[in-house]
Enzyme design. Sequence first.
Site, mmCIF file in Angstrom:
data_model
loop_
_atom_site.group_PDB
_atom_site.id
_atom_site.type_symbol
_atom_site.label_atom_id
_atom_site.label_comp_id
_atom_site.label_asym_id
_atom_site.label_seq_id
_atom_site.Cartn_x
_atom_site.Cartn_y
_atom_site.Cartn_z
ATOM 1 N N GLU A 260 116.971 -9.564 -19.327
ATOM 2 C CA GLU A 260 117.374 -9.414 -17.932
ATOM 3 C C GLU A 260 117.786 -10.745 -17.317
ATOM 4 O OE1 GLU A 260 114.319 -7.998 -15.340
ATOM 5 O OE2 GLU A 260 112.877 -9.502 -15.955
ATOM 6 N N LYS A 277 113.167 -3.348 -14.585
ATOM 7 C CA LYS A 277 112.065 -2.425 -14.350
ATOM 8 C C LYS A 277 111.852 -2.236 -12.860
ATOM 9 C CE LYS A 277 108.796 -6.239 -14.970
ATOM 10 N NZ LYS A 277 107.704 -6.780 -15.782
#
Length: 298
Positions: A260, A277
Amino acid sequence: MSAAFLNLGGLGPQAPAGPGQSPGLVFPLPWLDPVSAFLCFAGDPFLSFLDSSTGPGPRSQYSYLCVDPFQVMTDVSFEALARELAHWRFHWPQAPVPFAGGAVGFVGYEAGAALEQSPRAPGHFAGVPDMHFGFFDLVFAWDHAAHRAWLLCAFADQRARAEAALARLGAGGAAGVVPPLEWHAAVSRQAHLARVERVLDYIRAGDIYQANITVPFVAARPPGVRPADIFVALRARNPAPFSAFIGCGRSCAVASASPERFLRLDAAGRIETRPIKGTRPRGATPAQDAAQAAALLA
């Protein structure tokens, strides 16, 4: 330790280059595997490898190997870092890739205490600094989409150092074998559960609404295994678009394989984040936004 990795492009003397003059040198290279190049410099105490190992894509197009920094800053104030960045920054439009030299390193979560004046335990975990940056004017760069590679030298008067780096590239390097590591929690199960209960008490009291409680795991590095060898093994097991190896001296290195992007700031001032997330994309209408929020809550 958790860290955000930064690279700040456009490194060079503060004075701009003359009309039509490139501020740096570009050496086109035949295509070579970025890891093979990294291993040629694996024994250096200070180097940075920003590696996109998932193949060409919109967020994994480039890889950068930064070697032989002309300056290193560790655990300095944010003000001192900002002054140094401002001193060395300029525009290099002729560079074939977005990053053509600059400061590469990390800022750990613990460094935030300097901004918020929050209490923190003394000392570093495993000798890892709160902040570390190398200033690099020599960068090996790869464009995975175009299948091209270069050595970039931000200072035109540093040709000799660039040629020395090219000579080391020709000498080659190899990765060592990394045996299985024996990881152990640095905090006992009983102590960790006590921490959880304490956080729950804070939540019940209304002092906080969430907390991130982590447990460090440690392992002894086997004799003869270099930090670079561990990074190469990690990369093979877990390819990621934002892998990074930051050599912080003889006693510390950071190896990261992240899927990420925390933050990206472009030249126009736009900020982008891509967490993996606890998120949903925005909808096209308020009703779609509400449906996405309900899905998260569920």
